[in-house]
Design a protein around this motif. Sequence first.
Motif, PDB file in Angstrom:
ATOM      1  N   ARG A  45       0.810  -1.219   0.000  1.00  0.00           N
ATOM      2  CA  ARG A  45       0.000   0.000   0.000  1.00  0.00           C
ATOM      3  C   ARG A  45       0.847   1.275   0.000  1.00  0.00           C
ATOM      4  NH1 ARG A  45      -4.617  -1.588   3.029  1.00  0.00           N
ATOM      5  NH2 ARG A  45      -5.632  -1.997   1.075  1.00  0.00           N
ATOM      6  N   HIS A  46       1.878   1.327   0.817  1.00  0.00           N
ATOM      7  CA  HIS A  46       2.707   2.536   0.920  1.00  0.00           C
ATOM      8  C   HIS A  46       3.423   2.839  -0.401  1.00  0.00           C
ATOM      9  CE1 HIS A  46       5.208   5.638   2.638  1.00  0.00           C
ATOM     10  NE2 HIS A  46       6.276   5.024   2.169  1.00  0.00           N
ATOM     11  N   LYS A  47       4.026   1.819  -0.993  1.00  0.00           N
ATOM     12  CA  LYS A  47       4.761   2.032  -2.257  1.00  0.00           C
ATOM     13  C   LYS A  47       3.819   2.411  -3.394  1.00  0.00           C
ATOM     14  CE  LYS A  47       8.733  -0.600  -1.069  1.00  0.00           C
ATOM     15  NZ  LYS A  47       9.590  -1.697  -1.235  1.00  0.00           N
ATOM     16  N   VAL A  48       2.666   1.770  -3.464  1.00  0.00           N
ATOM     17  CA  VAL A  48       1.705   2.091  -4.517  1.00  0.00           C
ATOM     18  C   VAL A  48       1.182   3.513  -4.317  1.00  0.00           C
ATOM     19  CG1 VAL A  48      -0.519   1.481  -5.546  1.00  0.00           C
ATOM     20  CG2 VAL A  48       1.074  -0.322  -4.897  1.00  0.00           C
ATOM     21  N   HIS A  49       0.943   3.903  -3.073  1.00  0.00           N
ATOM     22  CA  HIS A  49       0.472   5.252  -2.785  1.00  0.00           C
ATOM     23  C   HIS A  49       1.518   6.287  -3.200  1.00  0.00           C
ATOM     24  CE1 HIS A  49      -0.632   8.767  -0.289  1.00  0.00           C
ATOM     25  NE2 HIS A  49      -1.847   8.407  -0.679  1.00  0.00           N
ATOM     26  N   ALA A  50       2.773   6.061  -2.853  1.00  0.00           N
ATOM     27  CA  ALA A  50       3.847   6.992  -3.221  1.00  0.00           C
ATOM     28  C   ALA A  50       3.981   7.094  -4.740  1.00  0.00           C
ATOM     29  CB  ALA A  50       5.169   6.537  -2.604  1.00  0.00           C
ATOM     30  N   LEU A 101       8.528   4.708 -18.848  1.00  0.00           N
ATOM     31  CA  LEU A 101       7.722   4.823 -17.641  1.00  0.00           C
ATOM     32  C   LEU A 101       8.494   4.334 -16.419  1.00  0.00           C
ATOM     33  CD1 LEU A 101       4.868   5.935 -17.674  1.00  0.00           C
ATOM     34  CD2 LEU A 101       4.006   3.616 -17.562  1.00  0.00           C
ATOM     35  N   HIS A 102       9.232   3.249 -16.595  1.00  0.00           N
ATOM     36  CA  HIS A 102      10.018   2.704 -15.481  1.00  0.00           C
ATOM     37  C   HIS A 102      11.125   3.671 -15.071  1.00  0.00           C
ATOM     38  CE1 HIS A 102       8.273  -1.327 -15.107  1.00  0.00           C
ATOM     39  NE2 HIS A 102       7.994  -1.177 -16.393  1.00  0.00           N
ATOM     40  N   ALA A 103      11.696   4.372 -16.038  1.00  0.00           N
ATOM     41  CA  ALA A 103      12.740   5.345 -15.732  1.00  0.00           C
ATOM     42  C   ALA A 103      12.141   6.570 -15.034  1.00  0.00           C
ATOM     43  CB  ALA A 103      13.455   5.763 -17.007  1.00  0.00           C
ATOM     44  N   LYS A 104      10.904   6.892 -15.373  1.00  0.00           N
ATOM     45  CA  LYS A 104      10.256   8.095 -14.847  1.00  0.00           C
ATOM     46  C   LYS A 104       9.764   7.924 -13.410  1.00  0.00           C
ATOM     47  CE  LYS A 104       6.829  11.431 -16.424  1.00  0.00           C
ATOM     48  NZ  LYS A 104       5.887  11.743 -17.511  1.00  0.00           N
ATOM     49  N   TYR A 105       9.300   6.724 -13.070  1.00  0.00           N
ATOM     50  CA  TYR A 105       8.684   6.507 -11.765  1.00  0.00           C
ATOM     51  C   TYR A 105       9.441   5.458 -10.955  1.00  0.00           C
ATOM     52  CZ  TYR A 105       4.704   8.846 -13.941  1.00  0.00           C
ATOM     53  OH  TYR A 105       3.898   9.742 -14.584  1.00  0.00           O
ATOM     54  N   SER A 106       9.930   5.894  -9.795  1.00  0.00           N
ATOM     55  CA  SER A 106      10.542   4.916  -8.899  1.00  0.00           C
ATOM     56  C   SER A 106       9.429   4.040  -8.342  1.00  0.00           C
ATOM     57  CB  SER A 106      11.282   5.625  -7.758  1.00  0.00           C
ATOM     58  OG  SER A 106      10.372   6.375  -6.989  1.00  0.00           O
ATOM     59  N   LEU A 108       7.920   1.714  -9.729  1.00  0.00           N
ATOM     60  CA  LEU A 108       7.022   1.124 -10.730  1.00  0.00           C
ATOM     61  C   LEU A 108       7.386  -0.329 -11.020  1.00  0.00           C
ATOM     62  CD1 LEU A 108       4.628   1.360 -12.593  1.00  0.00           C
ATOM     63  CD2 LEU A 108       6.154   2.221 -14.370  1.00  0.00           C
ATOM     64  N   LYS A 109       8.660  -0.613 -11.104  1.00  0.00           N
ATOM     65  CA  LYS A 109       9.067  -1.992 -11.381  1.00  0.00           C
ATOM     66  C   LYS A 109       8.569  -2.930 -10.276  1.00  0.00           C
ATOM     67  CE  LYS A 109      12.982  -4.960 -12.338  1.00  0.00           C
ATOM     68  NZ  LYS A 109      14.406  -5.144 -12.364  1.00  0.00           N
ATOM     69  N   GLU A 110       8.752  -2.514  -9.032  1.00  0.00           N
ATOM     70  CA  GLU A 110       8.328  -3.339  -7.898  1.00  0.00           C
ATOM     71  C   GLU A 110       6.801  -3.489  -7.851  1.00  0.00           C
ATOM     72  OE1 GLU A 110       9.153  -3.610  -3.098  1.00  0.00           O
ATOM     73  OE2 GLU A 110       9.972  -1.939  -4.243  1.00  0.00           O
ATOM     74  N   VAL A 111       6.084  -2.417  -8.135  1.00  0.00           N
ATOM     75  CA  VAL A 111       4.623  -2.470  -8.146  1.00  0.00           C
ATOM     76  C   VAL A 111       4.135  -3.353  -9.288  1.00  0.00           C
ATOM     77  CG1 VAL A 111       2.529  -1.099  -8.495  1.00  0.00           C
ATOM     78  CG2 VAL A 111       4.312  -0.274  -6.950  1.00  0.00           C
ATOM     79  N   THR A 116       1.786  -8.487 -11.054  1.00  0.00           N
ATOM     80  CA  THR A 116       1.932  -9.738 -11.801  1.00  0.00           C
ATOM     81  C   THR A 116       1.716 -10.937 -10.882  1.00  0.00           C
ATOM     82  OG1 THR A 116       3.478  -8.671 -13.327  1.00  0.00           O
ATOM     83  CG2 THR A 116       3.499 -11.080 -13.259  1.00  0.00           C
ATOM     84  N   ILE A 117       2.323 -10.909  -9.718  1.00  0.00           N
ATOM     85  CA  ILE A 117       2.158 -11.998  -8.749  1.00  0.00           C
ATOM     86  C   ILE A 117       0.708 -12.053  -8.267  1.00  0.00           C
ATOM     87  CG2 ILE A 117       2.768 -12.738  -6.398  1.00  0.00           C
ATOM     88  CD1 ILE A 117       5.634 -11.682  -7.050  1.00  0.00           C
TER      89      ILE A 117
END
Length: 180
Positions: A45-50, A101-106, A108-111, A116-117
């Motif tokens: 939740r925290h990472k997606v919110h940020a 998009l991945h370069a633009k947003y920290s 994003l890769k993890e989210v 996917t999981i």
Amino acid sequence: MLSFTTVAVLVLGCFAVLVNCAPRLKPKSSNAVCHVEEQLLRQMRHKVHALSKDAEKHDEDTETRLVGKDLFRGLEESGSCYVLKEVIDFYLGTVLKSDKLHAKYSHLKEVKEFLTILMKRHMSACDTEDKTKANKNIEQLKQKVDKLGEASKAKVVGELFILLQEIGSRCSTPGRKPGH
């Protein structure tokens, strides 16, 4: 001792009873395994919110809402999870693929890995009996994304937190308490 004929009659009788009852036995709905544990959502939740807050700064269209009441209009509860699964699948397969998009947003890769999981392990069995209505709603979302063009990327990333909240309210099960 029972004769062969008596045993055969008993076996056939049992078989007849099972065949007769089988149409009344309904298999468990595929939605029974289409629930996401609330704890799993809490972890991200925290990472997606940020990430969403960061993307909202780049979203110039404040009128359009992708994940809103229109997405669920006319659907039963089980249809909502199916729609959310299809939305995630669409986002992963189109919008969130962009390397820019991945370069633009920290985060994003993890989210994206989390989504996917979530899809593969927890939402893959989500289904609905009324696919016509659900697919119509999904198609409307896709049309909105197409209409937004390049601006859709910021909109999609900006609404990932809303998407996560919808999954939490429509598809999650609270953690079970010991003894229940």
